[in-house]
Design an enzyme around this catalytic site. Structure first.
Site, PDB file in Angstrom:
ATOM      1  N   SER A   1      70.924  16.736  59.136  1.00 32.64           N
ATOM      2  CA  SER A   1      71.867  15.650  59.419  1.00 32.64           C
ATOM      3  C   SER A   1      73.287  16.203  59.468  1.00 32.64           C
ATOM      4  CB  SER A   1      71.763  14.550  58.366  1.00 32.64           C
ATOM      5  OG  SER A   1      72.192  15.006  57.104  1.00 32.64           O
TER       6      SER A   1
ATOM      7  N   ASP B   1      71.547  25.679  62.611  1.00 33.54           N
ATOM      8  CA  ASP B   1      71.431  24.236  62.789  1.00 33.54           C
ATOM      9  C   ASP B   1      72.314  23.753  63.924  1.00 33.54           C
ATOM     10  OD1 ASP B   1      69.950  24.602  60.545  1.00 33.54           O
ATOM     11  OD2 ASP B   1      71.212  23.405  59.213  1.00 33.54           O
TER      12      ASP B   1
HETATM   13  P1  ADP Z   1      70.738  18.081  55.772  1.00 34.44           P
HETATM   14  O1  ADP Z   1      71.605  18.745  56.778  1.00 34.44           O
HETATM   15  O2  ADP Z   1      69.461  18.822  55.517  1.00 34.44           O
HETATM   16  O3  ADP Z   1      70.460  16.651  56.061  1.00 34.44           O
HETATM   17  P2  ADP Z   1      72.999  18.679  54.105  1.00 34.44           P
HETATM   18  O4  ADP Z   1      73.189  18.683  52.630  1.00 34.44           O
HETATM   19  O5  ADP Z   1      73.265  19.911  54.860  1.00 34.44           O
HETATM   20  O6  ADP Z   1      71.525  18.118  54.376  1.00 34.44           O
HETATM   21  O7  ADP Z   1      73.937  17.555  54.750  1.00 34.44           O
HETATM   22  C1  ADP Z   1      73.882  16.240  54.264  1.00 34.44           C
HETATM   23  C2  ADP Z   1      75.299  15.725  54.076  1.00 34.44           C
HETATM   24  O8  ADP Z   1      75.924  15.572  55.370  1.00 34.44           O
HETATM   25  C3  ADP Z   1      75.351  14.344  53.459  1.00 34.44           C
HETATM   26  O9  ADP Z   1      75.304  14.396  52.047  1.00 34.44           O
HETATM   27  C4  ADP Z   1      76.683  13.829  53.985  1.00 34.44           C
HETATM   28  O10 ADP Z   1      77.752  14.345  53.205  1.00 34.44           O
HETATM   29  C5  ADP Z   1      76.748  14.438  55.382  1.00 34.44           C
HETATM   30  N1  ADP Z   1      76.188  13.495  56.357  1.00 34.44           N
HETATM   31  C6  ADP Z   1      75.054  13.620  57.060  1.00 34.44           C
HETATM   32  N2  ADP Z   1      74.851  12.560  57.870  1.00 34.44           N
HETATM   33  C7  ADP Z   1      75.878  11.722  57.671  1.00 34.44           C
HETATM   34  C8  ADP Z   1      76.268  10.438  58.179  1.00 34.44           C
HETATM   35  N3  ADP Z   1      75.512   9.787  59.077  1.00 34.44           N
HETATM   36  N4  ADP Z   1      77.425   9.901  57.737  1.00 34.44           N
HETATM   37  C9  ADP Z   1      78.194  10.533  56.831  1.00 34.44           C
HETATM   38  N5  ADP Z   1      77.882  11.737  56.313  1.00 34.44           N
HETATM   39  C10 ADP Z   1      76.744  12.327  56.707  1.00 34.44           C
HETATM   40 MG    MG Z   2      72.475  20.648  56.594  1.00 37.90          MG
END
Ligand code: ADP
Ligand code: MG
Length: 393
Positions: A138, A183
């Site tokens: 994400s 990524d």
């Molecule tokens: P992954 O990339 O595996 O999902 P990460 O820890 O690298 O996990 O990234 C997740 C973080 O990215 C969340 O905790 C948030 O801070 C940010 N994030 C991801 N998606 C969103 C979103 N839709 N809105 C706001 N922040 C987001």
């Molecule tokens: Mg990530």
């Protein structure tokens, strides 16, 4: 409501007008090649259909105003103050809420990449259907959506690889998460029906057809619902171990070692560090072998490589958790062609290649097995290779 509509609705709440446009970027799964990216090695991810959307409107002020359905707050920062906010000092937490550091960090990194550009204020509203913290990136999705939007609205004319680098810069230096480039490249460069072979040193890429649907296979994601955080803990520790090992072995990065170098590495390193190195070196080879297998023999031929990758992460790199091991074991005993944990580890998701008719049997077995072990119920869904970052409206 779709995430695309949700981003527009949120922008209208914030700005009292329609967005100038909506941009999106996908999450990704990594088919194989784990913890090889920051070792300058090879990875084979593909973009998935889950996406993060950024609805954006220039606001005629000098401010960035940022919202997300993920957090109940609006974060406002003057564009000219970005250079005071970032980079975040190593080991410190960002001086804005962490989620907003992904968005504002991208704006900052874009300005660093194009110091002469005019970068007016904008309202940015984020909505997503990428599971957060599940190993599906994400983070790259939000970076890619915001980078694509501001690249267009600020007329920066950066290409996809440059935008991937901007995303990584934001994640490393604004958020403070020491992650590699995989990524962002997967999210920016994704293509339907193909995975992206990426050389993380040269940033050369090659599209590799997965052939899943022709072989009547589906790629199933088993999200254990255990969240991980990259900026702390095990991920950072593994990364430091790899960098230390490369220094001790006198190579620029572990990428520069081959399987033939392992016996000598075993003599020079302590047991734990050696096993970290062995994972990276063998995993790099498995990525290349997977590309050969896919192109010459089709997706069923990658089964053994997926299994070996999981075992290496479980036993040598020690980044699996019982839920991920159970996901792999149960999918395999219920007919999966191959399975492995994916992403940085310590939680997140496993992937399994499953025959078309078998999804419900596999899902039932997973739910029963997780319940009887006292684990949280996993989220189970299929993904297929999808298009990279784009403008939607
Ligand atoms: P992954 O990339 O595996 O999902 P990460 O820890 O690298 O996990 O990234 C997740 C973080 O990215 C969340 O905790 C948030 O801070 C940010 N994030 C991801 N998606 C969103 C979103 N839709 N809105 C706001 N922040 C987001
Ligand atoms: Mg990530």
């Amino acid at each position: 409501m779709t995430a695309l509509s949700a981003s527009s609705v949120l922008l209208e709440e914030l700005s009292r007008r329609a967005p100038d446009g909506v941009w999106s970027a996908p999450g990704r799964v990594n088919l194989i090649g784990e913890h090889t990216d920051y070792n300058d090695g090879f990875v084979l991810p593909f973009a998935i259909e889950h996406r993060t959307y950024a609805a954006v409107a220039l606001n005629g002020t000098g401010e960035l105003r940022v919202r997300s359905t993920f957090a109940d707050e609006t974060v406002v920062v003057a564009v000219d103050d970005l250079d005071d906010l970032f980079p975040t000092p190593t080991g410190a937490t960002p001086r804005v809420p962490e989620w907003a550091a992904y968005v504002l960090g991208v704006a900052w990194a874009l300005r660093e990449a194009r110091p002469d550009a005019t970068t007016p204020g904008a309202d940015i509203a984020i909505a997503s259907d990428v599971p957060v913290g599940a190993g599906l990136s994400s983070s790259a999705a939000i970076e890619g959506a915001v980078a694509s939007a501001l690249n267009d609205l600020w007329a920066l004319d950066l290409d996809r690889v440059a935008l991937a680098q901007v995303g990584r810069r934001a994640e490393n230096d604004a958020v403070g998460a020491p992650t590699g480039i995989m990524d962002q490249m997967a999210s920016m460069l994704g293509r339907p029906d193909a995975a992206t072979l990426l050389d993380c040193r040269s940033l050369e890429t090659r599209s590799v057809s997965t052939g899943f649907s022709d072989a009547d296979l589906e790629l199933v994601v088993v999200d254990t619902q255990i969240k991980h955080a990259h900026s702390t803990g095990g991920y950072r520790d593994r990364r430091e171990a790899c960098e230390r090992a490369a220094r001790l072995l006198g190579v620029p990065a572990l990428r520069d070692l081959s399987i033939d170098d392992l016996p000598q590495a075993a003599e020079l390193l302590d047991d734990v560090t050696f096993r970290r190195v062995r994972h990276v070196v063998t995993e790099n080879q498995r990525v290349l072998d997977t590309v050969d297998a896919l192109t010459q023999r089709g997706p069923r031929a990658i089964a053994g490589l997926l299994q070996a990758s999981h075992a290496s992460m479980r036993d040598d790199f020690e980044i699996s958790v019982p839920e991920l091991d159970m996901a792999v074991e149960l999918t395999m005993t219920h007919g999966a062609v191959g399975a492995r944990m994916t992403g940085g580890g310590f939680g997140g998701a496993a992937i399994a290649l499953v025959g078309n008719g078998q999804l419900s049997a596999v899902s039932d077995a997973l739910r029963r097995g997780f319940a009887s072990a006292g684990f949280k119920e996993p989220a189970i869904f299929t993904v297929s290779p999808s298009e990279g970052a784009r403008r939607d409206r």
